[in-house]
Design a protein around this motif. Structure first.
Motif, short mmCIF file in Angstrom:
data_model
loop_
_atom_site.label_atom_id
_atom_site.label_comp_id
_atom_site.label_asym_id
_atom_site.label_seq_id
_atom_site.Cartn_x
_atom_site.Cartn_y
_atom_site.Cartn_z
N GLU A 87 0.26 30.86 -31.20
CA GLU A 87 1.65 30.54 -30.86
C GLU A 87 2.52 31.78 -30.91
O GLU A 87 2.16 32.77 -31.56
CB GLU A 87 2.22 29.47 -31.80
CG GLU A 87 2.35 29.91 -33.24
CD GLU A 87 3.18 28.92 -34.09
OE1 GLU A 87 2.61 28.36 -35.03
OE2 GLU A 87 4.38 28.75 -33.81
N GLY A 89 6.21 27.35 -25.32
CA GLY A 89 5.26 28.11 -26.13
C GLY A 89 4.87 29.46 -25.57
O GLY A 89 4.00 30.13 -26.11
N GLU A 136 3.85 36.62 -33.08
CA GLU A 136 2.77 35.75 -32.64
C GLU A 136 1.82 35.49 -33.80
O GLU A 136 1.71 36.30 -34.72
CB GLU A 136 2.01 36.36 -31.45
CG GLU A 136 1.29 37.66 -31.75
CD GLU A 136 0.45 38.16 -30.57
OE1 GLU A 136 0.29 37.43 -29.58
OE2 GLU A 136 -0.05 39.30 -30.66
#
Lengths: 257, 326
Positions: free
Chosen positions: A222, A22, B143
């Motif tokens: 994330e 991650g 992201e």
């Protein structure tokens, strides 16, 4: 003139991004000075050579960042400061970075602060303007030319391809755009000299800050890679037919015409 | 959820930039049941443009009109924006991630001690959580980011969030707010327009880009002609800029602009990783290159192996024919 440069250590532009557990894998990656910060360092050196004074390069990072600071010193900067946050901070955002820099500049005298207009990793482009606002000084972003004439500063900036001519005054913060200059490579004597130039290392404690003072207000949930693109279609045949086929595909299949 | 969001629109040459409507759509997405207030700053009468923001989905608009807002400066526009923000006290602010948005929003965020999520390409709403997707490493990765405290403040990348349909039966209040814009320490002396076509790279639906294969400044002419028939903009790789064939302002890549048009036509571009970072998220990519091994073909949807000076004019002709028959 007291000139400061805000520098960030970033992934080399050649690097592919790999995600492990991650997070973006940094192990084995090459790091460089953020390319836009190189313009800032080069311009700072040129302005010092013209007007006198001193160039200090500041970075927030970990002990690895020393390498990029030494490169900046080898290019010709006079001093470097590493604000090492590795042991103190896990999560950061632009608020964190700005507060640390604000605390750093609190007892400094500065005429000009230069930064890259954006870092090629996180690319928020926020820290320069945010810091100028905290310090209460004007800022001009994406500059491609700067002339200092007493307290007056003449600037050209890139605005989506147009050139804007701006007059402003010192003290000032600017962020640098491609086209401003051609950053020099460190020379061998420069590299030798850089080893002896002062490199100060600070932690946030030294700036009278603790973790709570610099708490971020945004959070990354994330990181992920874009979907792999499937290999496209290479057209074949006579060139005229290929072009006709392409137009037809763009129209009926891709639906972009 | 009944939030109140402020959308800062952007006026250029007396018209609203498309990203303003995209920002309204983004605010609506976050805030289906809440209120979306549009704010516009500039010189002269902006009230009609305020209505336009309402047609595209805002509930009402506030305009600040002042001679010192004729040209954008961070100080002038921040004074206008802060006055509106103090009045409205919104729970979130959305603006386009344009030259103006990039310059203005960090100043406002810093003043408000607020977080700011820049350059969002997508927004997901999951209950009370608003999740922004944004590219990092120039699009080599992405992201997902959230605001953990305070204002929901974000800029959106042009051309990624579709505007709502224009509906001129919508109506709402357009208020003119008086703000004294003063004490500006930066003054715009002159603006030299280089982007003659008026199609900005970051907002262009179609981009025709040239690389080293274009060989000279003149070599860009056929690309410009193709861009013109497509209503698009011309871009370039770093190679073409470094070789002096074109201005750095056209550069697309990891240094330079990151673009996501509907159609990207790469001409004589080899496809270095730094260039791909700037354009590989385009919706449809066409590559034209003499070298069948060129890396650009790995990201292209359609490829033609051939000399761009032969292919591009033919393509221009074909598209002209298509447009004439349409």
């Amino acid at each position: 003139m007291n000139i400061y440069v805000l520098m960030k250590r970033t992934f080399d532009t050649e690097e592919k991004i790999v995600i492990e557990n991650g997070r973006i894998e940094e192990e084995g990656a090459e790091f460089i000075i953020n390319p836009y910060d190189e313009y800032a360092i080069e311009e700072a050196i040129q302005l010092r050579d013209e007007h006198g004074g001193e160039v200090t390069v500041v970075t927030i990072g970990n002990e690895e960042s020393e390498k990029q600071l030494r490169t900046a010193l080898a290019m010709g900067a006079d001093k470097a400061v590493l604000i090492n946050i590795e042991d103190d901070l896990e999560e950061t955002d632009q608020i964190t970075t700005t507060k640390i820099l604000e605390a750093f500049f609190e007892d400094k005298e500065y005429d000009l602060i230069l930064a890259g207009n954006v870092a090629i990793d996180n690319a928020s482009g926020q820290v320069g303007p945010r810091l100028a606002e905290r310090l209460g000084i004007p800022y001009v972003t994406t500059i491609t030319d700067i002339t200092i004439d007493g307290d007056t500063v003449h600037i050209e900036r890139d605005v989506e391809g147009d050139v804007e001519k701006v007059d402003t005054s010192l003290p000032l913060l600017v962020t640098c755009q491609q086209g401003l200059n051609e950053p020099r490579y460190p020379s061998l004597p420069g590299i030798m000299k850089a080893k002896k130039k002062p490199l100060e290392e600070l932690e946030i404690d030294d700036l009278d800050l603790d973790e709570d003072d610099v708490e971020p207000k945004t959070k990354t949930l994330e990181v992920f890679l874009p979907p792999e693109k499937e290999a496209g279609r290479i057209l074949e045949g006579e060139m005229d037919d290929q072009v006709k086929e392409l137009v037809s595909l763009l129209r009926s299949e891709a639906k972009v015409l | 959820m009944g939030k109140k969001l402020l959308v800062i629109g952007e006026v250029r040459d007396g018209a609203l930039r498309n990203v303003s409507f995209e920002a309204v759509a983004a605010a609506r997405k976050i805030n289906e049941d809440g209120e979306v207030v549009a704010a516009l700053f500039g010189e002269g009468n902006l009230e009609q443009l305020g209505n336009e923001m309402i047609y595209y989905g805002a509930d009402r608009a506030v305009v600040v009109q002042h001679e010192n807002l004729k040209n954008y400066t961070s100080e002038g526009y921040a004074q206008a924006a802060m006055a509106v923000i103090e009045d409205e006290n919104p729970e979130g602010i959305i603006m386009g991630h344009t030259a103006q948005g990039k310059d203005l929003t960090p100043k406002i965020a810093s003043r408000l001690e607020s977080g700011l999520i820049s350059d969002a390409t997508d927004i997901e709403v999951d209950g009370d959580d608003v999740v922004f997707t944004r590219p990092i490493y120039s699009g080599k990765a992405f992201e997902k980011k959230v605001v953990t405290e305070g204002l929901l403040f974000a800029t959106i990348r042009p051309n990624n969030i579709a505007p709502l349909d224009r509906d001129d039966t919508r109506s709402g209040e357009v208020a003119v707010k008086d703000v004294e814009i003063k004490d500006l320490r930066t003054v715009i002396k002159d603006i030299i327009r280089k982007t003659t076509e008026g199609v900005d790279l970051s907002e262009a639906k179609v981009i025709v880009a040239g690389g080293r294969g274009v060989k000279s400044a003149d070599g860009f002419k056929p690309l410009e002609e193709l861009a013109e028939v497509l209503g698009g903009a011309v871009g370039a790789s770093r190679g073409a800029c470094d070789a002096g064939y074109c201005d750095y302002s056209l550069q697309i890549g990891q240094t330079g602009k990151v673009v996501t048009p509907d159609l990207y036509i790469a001409c004589g571009i080899s496809g270095a990783i730094q260039h791909l970072a700037g354009m590989s998220n385009s919706k449809v990519i066409v590559a034209i290159n003499k070298d069948p091994e060129a890396n650009i073909f790995n990201v292209a949807d359609y490829g033609i192996v051939g000399d761009l000076f032969e292919v591009v004019p033919k393509l221009t002709e074909e598209i002209k024919k298509l447009k004439e028959n349409a």
